[in-house]
Write a protein that holds these residues in place. Structure first.
Motif: not given
Length: 318
Positions: A250-271
């Motif tokens: 998936m690429g590091r960035t998309r993997t990091a985004i997916l992991q971050s949204t698994a921790e809690t709901s995230r806004s675009t600016s938080e991501l």
């Protein structure tokens, strides 16, 4: 102070974890979050939107659900597990003696508005008014988050099922999260008051929730079906082996985004802050993840919140 829940062997056999969210428990806990949401950008955004749109319903609901302490047991009937309408129907059928008893306990902690006297008497107009307020609040404040609630509770249920298969229900009770300690045969829960709950063979229903109370929450009346709500914990950690294998795919960035949204709901600016990219770039990646069914996105005014889906959670867990 502690809530001490006493188990027998029969209780251990009958203890279970809810596999889907209970909308009335989420409603009550969200009203608490609404009143002390500082420190979470997502909660702040959600709270501002709800306060702006729900003033009338909140005038009815907030006197019943204060920021801390007791709230009436009748607000969370067991039928709520079947859906919001089942729960509200059960609530409006609560016997007057139970309404009166719960509101008497609530009044001991502070003055209640005059209309609650009609509610305590079980008058139909008062019950219908409470039902309207609950429906209206849920439709605006929680219905947009139903996917997040389902994903969160399913992920927690799957994790606890794995623990139970390996270590039994005592393994689940031993690792429910901060503030809870399994000291056989008693589950000790850090609580707002000292309380003893003897299950007496009925078992305990553990209800993971998306909305987080300061402590796990139970009911006051020991004759009601025993339940304990607790904040669901995401089952994916940044160092999870399955997540490490997703980078090349998936690429590091998309993997990091997916992991971050698994921790809690995230806004675009938080991501954007978390992955060190511009909001425009993050928006592109979230569009791809959403199209693949790995995240869901919900708009609240000018902010979009992203949450992992069940498919995304499964992918991260391998």
């Amino acid at each position: 102070m502690l809530l001490r829940i006493h188990f027998t062997g029969a209780d251990l056999v009958r203890t279970s974890v809810a596999h889907r969210p209970d909308p009335l428990w989420e409603t009550v806990l969200s009203l608490r979050v609404l009143q002390h949401r500082a420190g979470s950008p997502a909660a702040e955004c959600w709270g501002r939107d709800v306060l702006a749109r729900q003033a009338g319903n909140l005038r009815t609901l907030l006197p019943l659900v204060r920021p801390y302490g007791y709230f009436p047991d009748f607000l969370t009937p067991p039928d709520g597990a079947l859906g919001i309408e089942h729960g509200i129907d059960a609530l409006t059928a609560t016997p007057a003696r139970h309404l009166r008893g719960d509101l008497t306990v609530l009044a001991a902690g502070g003055t209640l508005p005059p209309w609650t006297r009609d509610l305590a008497a079980g008058r139909p107009d008062a019950l219908r008014g409470l039902a309207r307020a609950l429906r209206g609040y849920y439709a605006t404040a929680l219905a947009p988050l139903e996917q997040s609630m389902r994903t969160t509770v399913r992920a927690e249920y799957a994790a606890q099922a794995t623990v139970a298969a390996e270590s039994g229900i005592e393994g689940v009770l031993s690792d429910l999260g901060p503030g809870m300690r399994w000291n056989p045969p008693v589950l000790e829960v850090r609580y707002s008051v000292n309380q003893e709950l003897h299950l007496n063979g009925r078992g305990l229903l553990l209800v993971p929730t998306l909305f987080r109370a300061r402590t796990p929450v139970s009911l006051l009346d020991p004759e009601l079906p025993p339940v304990l709500t607790y904040p669901a914990r995401r089952t994916v950690s940044p160092g999870a082996p399955a997540a490490g294998k997703l980078g090349p795919l998936m690429g590091r960035t998309r993997t990091a985004i997916l992991q971050s949204t698994a921790e809690t709901s995230r806004s675009t600016s938080e991501l954007a802050r978390l992955v060190g990219m511009s909001q425009a770039s993050v928006s592109h990646h979230t569009t791809v993840l959403r199209a693949a069914g790995l995240i869901s996105s919900t708009r609240h005014r000018n902010t979009v919140l992203h949450s992992v889906t069940s498919l995304g959670s499964l992918l991260l867990r391998g």
